[in-house]
Design a protein around this motif. Structure first.
Motif, mmCIF file in Angstrom:
data_model
loop_
_atom_site.group_PDB
_atom_site.id
_atom_site.type_symbol
_atom_site.label_atom_id
_atom_site.label_comp_id
_atom_site.label_asym_id
_atom_site.label_seq_id
_atom_site.Cartn_x
_atom_site.Cartn_y
_atom_site.Cartn_z
ATOM 1 N N ALA A 54 0.886 -1.177 0.000
ATOM 2 C CA ALA A 54 0.000 0.000 0.000
ATOM 3 C C ALA A 54 0.923 1.225 0.000
ATOM 4 C CB ALA A 54 -0.959 -0.041 1.176
ATOM 5 N N SER A 55 0.676 2.247 0.873
ATOM 6 C CA SER A 55 1.697 3.303 1.004
ATOM 7 C C SER A 55 2.297 3.250 2.398
ATOM 8 C CB SER A 55 1.131 4.678 0.652
ATOM 9 O OG SER A 55 1.077 4.822 -0.761
ATOM 10 N N LEU A 56 2.502 2.027 2.866
ATOM 11 C CA LEU A 56 3.203 1.768 4.119
ATOM 12 C C LEU A 56 4.670 1.560 3.750
ATOM 13 C CD1 LEU A 56 0.553 -0.691 5.620
ATOM 14 C CD2 LEU A 56 0.974 1.675 6.357
ATOM 15 N N GLU B 10 5.664 6.862 9.555
ATOM 16 C CA GLU B 10 4.815 6.935 10.741
ATOM 17 C C GLU B 10 3.603 6.013 10.706
ATOM 18 O OE1 GLU B 10 5.044 11.297 11.870
ATOM 19 O OE2 GLU B 10 3.317 10.549 13.027
ATOM 20 N N ALA B 11 3.048 5.855 9.526
ATOM 21 C CA ALA B 11 1.824 5.043 9.406
ATOM 22 C C ALA B 11 2.017 3.608 9.885
ATOM 23 C CB ALA B 11 1.334 5.052 7.957
ATOM 24 N N LEU B 12 3.256 3.152 9.926
ATOM 25 C CA LEU B 12 3.503 1.770 10.358
ATOM 26 C C LEU B 12 3.107 1.557 11.814
ATOM 27 C CD1 LEU B 12 7.019 0.955 8.800
ATOM 28 C CD2 LEU B 12 4.772 0.789 7.761
ATOM 29 N N GLY B 13 3.137 2.657 12.593
ATOM 30 C CA GLY B 13 2.838 2.531 14.024
ATOM 31 C C GLY B 13 1.386 2.798 14.360
ATOM 32 N N PHE C 229 -4.246 2.761 3.620
ATOM 33 C CA PHE C 229 -4.833 1.904 4.649
ATOM 34 C C PHE C 229 -3.723 1.592 5.650
ATOM 35 C CE2 PHE C 229 -8.439 -0.551 2.225
ATOM 36 C CZ PHE C 229 -9.107 0.642 2.043
ATOM 37 N N THR C 230 -4.144 1.350 6.892
ATOM 38 C CA THR C 230 -3.192 0.972 7.939
ATOM 39 C C THR C 230 -3.298 -0.543 8.163
ATOM 40 O OG1 THR C 230 -4.901 1.271 9.580
ATOM 41 C CG2 THR C 230 -3.514 3.203 9.090
#
Ligand code: 6PG
Length: 255
Positions: A162-164, A169-172, A193-194
């Protein structure tokens, strides 16, 4: 393919991850498209609609264009398909970099979808956080059970999904389903999406094809655990294993 025939091809890698390798690129695309249709049919038969999140990337693109061709284009009640995106670049919909535009141009614009069932991520908006919250609300209001039938993902050459992206930061994020994410590597914002969102789906499929992905796929599936460096490694839970869909070339370095 019957509703569950594709499941006979599943190989369990570990409790969190399964793999299907249908063959070379052609066999792979044929398999992925007919699997997509059978998942969609089953969802429509059981809950009246099929809610899918699309991704960017070259393999999904090839898949989307097949969906709009014979025999698939007439295989589904397209009015019952709800389309979302698992990530988007911060560009307007007409931009060549837009994942929305890619999916539309590749095939979805030729299919008889209900325009009210196409939910684009507005990642180009200045008020990013608000736009991400709004997208999450749309998802929650359209999916009464709170679950996608299928989330499609790709794996980037750096192991992102995705855009991870690595070390972003989105990883957390453990609560929100959709988030704005600054990607320093690309000096740009993305919307994505997370993991909590991804892991609620009935099925999460990661599409990987071509020899260029072989090394990274091996690292992600068989290498040392380094989920911050390789975000796609964190996909899948014991309760909800992720399905890796690879062609023969991409999987050539796996045992
Ligand atoms: C994006 C994506 C991204 C993509 C992978 C794989 O918008 O860039 O959604 O996560 O799926 O980078 O892309 P390829 O299949 O083109 O390598």
């Amino acid at each position: 393919m019957s509703a569950t025939a594709w499941e006979n091809h599943l190989r369990t890698l570990d409790p969190r991850r399964q793999l299907i390798v249908p063959g070379d690129k052609e066999a792979y695309l044929d398999f992925c498209v007919s699997q997509w249709i059978s998942i969609a049919k089953q969802a429509i038969a059981t809950c009246g609609h099929f809610a899918v999140a699309l991704s960017g990337g070259s393999t999904p693109k090839a898949l989307f264009s097949r969906l709009a061709q014979d025999p698939y284009k007439d295989a589904l009640d397209w009015g019952k398909v709800l389309i979302f995106w698992s990530d988007e670049r911060s560009v307007p919909p007409e931009d060549p970099d837009s994942n929305y535009r890619m999916a539309m141009d590749a095939g979805f614009s030729q299919l008889p979808l209900n325009p009210e069932n196409i939910f684009r991520m507005h990642a180009e908006e200045e008020a990013r956080e608000e736009a991400a919250h709004r997208y999450e609300q749309v998802i929650r209001s359209k999916l009464p059970e709170g679950r996608f039938d299928l989330i499609m993902l790709g794996m980037g050459d750096d192991g992102h999904t995705a855009s991870l992206f690595p070390h972003t930061e989105a990883l957390g994020e453990n609560e929100r389903w959709v988030i704005e994410n600054w990607v320093e590597q690309k000096k740009t914002w993305r919307m994505t999406f997370t993991y909590p969102c991804i892991h609620q789906a009935r099925l999460v499929a990661v599409y990987v094809s071509g020899a260029g992905k072989a090394e990274m796929l091996k690292r992600v599936l068989k290498g040392t655990d380094e989920p911050l460096e390789l975000p796609s490694q964190r996909l899948g839970t014991v309760e909800n294993p992720v399905l890796w869909m690879a062609d023969a070339e991409a999987s050539s370095l796996l045992d």
